[in-house]
Write a protein that holds these residues in place. Structure first.
Motif, PDB file in Angstrom:
ATOM      1  N   ASN A 186       0.853  -1.183   0.000  1.00  0.00           N
ATOM      2  CA  ASN A 186       0.000   0.000   0.000  1.00  0.00           C
ATOM      3  C   ASN A 186       0.895   1.243   0.000  1.00  0.00           C
ATOM      4  N   PRO A 187       0.900   2.032  -1.076  1.00  0.00           N
ATOM      5  CA  PRO A 187       1.815   3.179  -1.151  1.00  0.00           C
ATOM      6  C   PRO A 187       1.592   4.204  -0.059  1.00  0.00           C
ATOM      7  N   GLU A 188       0.384   4.269   0.482  1.00  0.00           N
ATOM      8  CA  GLU A 188       0.119   5.218   1.564  1.00  0.00           C
ATOM      9  C   GLU A 188       0.866   4.852   2.837  1.00  0.00           C
ATOM     10  N   LYS A 189       1.291   3.587   2.944  1.00  0.00           N
ATOM     11  CA  LYS A 189       2.041   3.145   4.117  1.00  0.00           C
ATOM     12  C   LYS A 189       3.546   3.138   3.884  1.00  0.00           C
ATOM     13  N   LEU A 190       3.988   3.582   2.702  1.00  0.00           N
ATOM     14  CA  LEU A 190       5.414   3.546   2.369  1.00  0.00           C
ATOM     15  C   LEU A 190       5.999   4.935   2.182  1.00  0.00           C
ATOM     16  N   ARG A 191       5.282   5.960   2.629  1.00  0.00           N
ATOM     17  CA  ARG A 191       5.729   7.332   2.382  1.00  0.00           C
ATOM     18  C   ARG A 191       6.970   7.719   3.175  1.00  0.00           C
ATOM     19  N   ARG A 192       7.244   7.019   4.276  1.00  0.00           N
ATOM     20  CA  ARG A 192       8.420   7.371   5.093  1.00  0.00           C
ATOM     21  C   ARG A 192       9.702   6.723   4.596  1.00  0.00           C
ATOM     22  N   TRP A 193       9.618   5.941   3.550  1.00  0.00           N
ATOM     23  CA  TRP A 193      10.786   5.205   3.094  1.00  0.00           C
ATOM     24  C   TRP A 193      11.556   6.006   2.058  1.00  0.00           C
ATOM     25  N   THR A 194      12.858   5.895   2.142  1.00  0.00           N
ATOM     26  CA  THR A 194      13.723   6.585   1.196  1.00  0.00           C
ATOM     27  C   THR A 194      14.747   5.608   0.660  1.00  0.00           C
ATOM     28  N   THR A 195      15.251   5.857  -0.541  1.00  0.00           N
ATOM     29  CA  THR A 195      16.265   4.973  -1.145  1.00  0.00           C
ATOM     30  C   THR A 195      17.599   5.684  -1.242  1.00  0.00           C
ATOM     31  N   ALA A 196      17.784   6.713  -0.419  1.00  0.00           N
ATOM     32  CA  ALA A 196      19.011   7.509  -0.513  1.00  0.00           C
ATOM     33  C   ALA A 196      20.259   6.692  -0.209  1.00  0.00           C
ATOM     34  N   ARG A 197      20.138   5.718   0.700  1.00  0.00           N
ATOM     35  CA  ARG A 197      21.323   4.935   1.077  1.00  0.00           C
ATOM     36  C   ARG A 197      21.149   3.507   0.567  1.00  0.00           C
ATOM     37  N   VAL A 198      21.357   3.330  -0.712  1.00  0.00           N
ATOM     38  CA  VAL A 198      21.099   2.024  -1.310  1.00  0.00           C
ATOM     39  C   VAL A 198      22.104   0.977  -0.871  1.00  0.00           C
ATOM     40  N   SER A 199      23.231   1.391  -0.301  1.00  0.00           N
ATOM     41  CA  SER A 199      24.226   0.414   0.147  1.00  0.00           C
ATOM     42  C   SER A 199      24.034   0.029   1.602  1.00  0.00           C
ATOM     43  N   HIS A 200      22.943   0.514   2.204  1.00  0.00           N
ATOM     44  CA  HIS A 200      22.681   0.232   3.625  1.00  0.00           C
ATOM     45  C   HIS A 200      22.620  -1.268   3.892  1.00  0.00           C
ATOM     46  N   ARG A 201      23.327  -1.695   4.942  1.00  0.00           N
ATOM     47  CA  ARG A 201      23.306  -3.096   5.374  1.00  0.00           C
ATOM     48  C   ARG A 201      22.812  -3.166   6.798  1.00  0.00           C
TER      49      ARG A 201
END
Length: 327
Positions: A302-317
């Protein structure tokens, strides 16, 4: 009623800074009660609206502003929980709590925003992992409020009784019933590092479309539940059994767009996965792991529940240590 966030002895006429310092505590309570950050924000905003619509004389008469704010927020959440059951009867498919990213990956979800006010962040600990929140959804509103306020935030049953409108003895029984539900759910005690390893193996098997490996990583009685809210395509009913889940995930792999990346990320303080397409997080996967087997998968689309997500740190582990509970 006193507040556990250090403001119980605040002066009778606190300034804006003192009052707003309670926001973090209120957000933490409201998210755990409602399972939705958007609804939690609305509840806290309504609380502050009520505070500032009182006359100065009325505010002066409040002995503990922090306790007043906590009481009002909890009562608003209690009312919302009652109405939420009716709203979810018309919800398309399964309803899951709103997943939260790691605190270093937090985004506002507001147009033009990139960094949220720290007071809006929710402390990530065992009381917000998705498995715990899903069990809370099975409780009555009164059970949920009594359990969260007493067992998680350490308020007395006398204080809880003031909020739910029942006797302290009745609130004690509500919390006891909630604890039985928690115990019956058999929450996993698998260390985070072992969880991460199992989920990483699952990711690799999924990307390699190795169905035997997928089946081997799933508990025979595993369950997968998805939440698209009618706004994103997904399976509407739970999938049960390791083989059925593995075949479903193979089908997802075959249909996955070529520009979609599957990343290791922290979901509600636990190792999870996210699917990213064109720089946008389109799916969040949360897991429950017992030993070296996955017992539950929760899929939020549900996109309304994913608004806080960011892809700025794609190498995050994932970290091998527990999330910082002081955030």
């Amino acid at each position: 009623m006193t507040t556990r966030s250090g403001q119980g002895n605040a002066p009778a006429d606190p300034g804006l800074e003192a009052i707003m310092s309670e926001r973090r505590q209120l957000m933490n309570i409201a998210y755990r009660l409602l399972g939705s950050l958007a609804e939690a924000e609305d509840a806290v905003q309504e609380t502050y609206t009520r505070w500032y619509t009182m006359s100065p004389q009325q505010r002066d008469a409040v002995e503990s502003p922090g306790a007043w704010l906590t009481t009002v927020t909890s009562r608003i959440c209690l009312n919302l929980l009652g109405s939420a059951r009716a709203r979810r009867e018309t919800y398309v498919g399964e309803w899951l709590p709103e997943p939260l990213p790691d605190r270093t990956e937090w985004a506002t979800g507001r147009p033009g925003g990139t960094t949220a006010d720290p007071a809006d962040r929710v402390t990530l600990d065992e009381s917000v992992n998705l498995a715990f929140l899903v069990v809370l959804e099975s409780m009555t509103p009164a059970e949920r409020v009594a359990f969260i306020l007493h067992d998680v935030f350490c308020h007395s049953f006398a204080e809880v009784a003031e909020i739910v409108g029942r006797t302290p003895a009745a609130c004690r029984q509500l919390a006891s019933s909630a604890r039985r539900r928690i115990r019956a759910s058999r929450p996993s005690a698998t260390p985070a590092a072992e969880r991460a390893g199992t989920i990483r193996d699952f990711k690799q098997a999924w990307e390699a479309q190795d169905i035997d490996a997928l089946i081997g990583l799933l508990d025979p009685d595993a369950t997968a539940i998805a939440d698209g809210g009618g706004l994103a395509a997904t399976f509407l009913h739970p999938i049960e059994g390791s083989e059925r889940i593995a075949y479903a995930w193979m089908e997802i792999a075959r249909r996955r767009p070529g520009d979609m990346a599957l990343l290791e990320r922290t979901v509600n303080g636990q190792p999870g996965l996210v699917a990213v397409q064109a720089g946008v997080t389109v799916t969040v996967f949360a897991f429950d792991v017992a030993g070296d087997r996955i017992t539950r998968i929760w899929v939020v689309r549900n996109p309304e529940k994913l608004r806080r997500w960011t892809t700025a740190r794609v190498s995050h582990r994932w970290r091998n240590t527990a999330p910082d509970a002081r955030s």
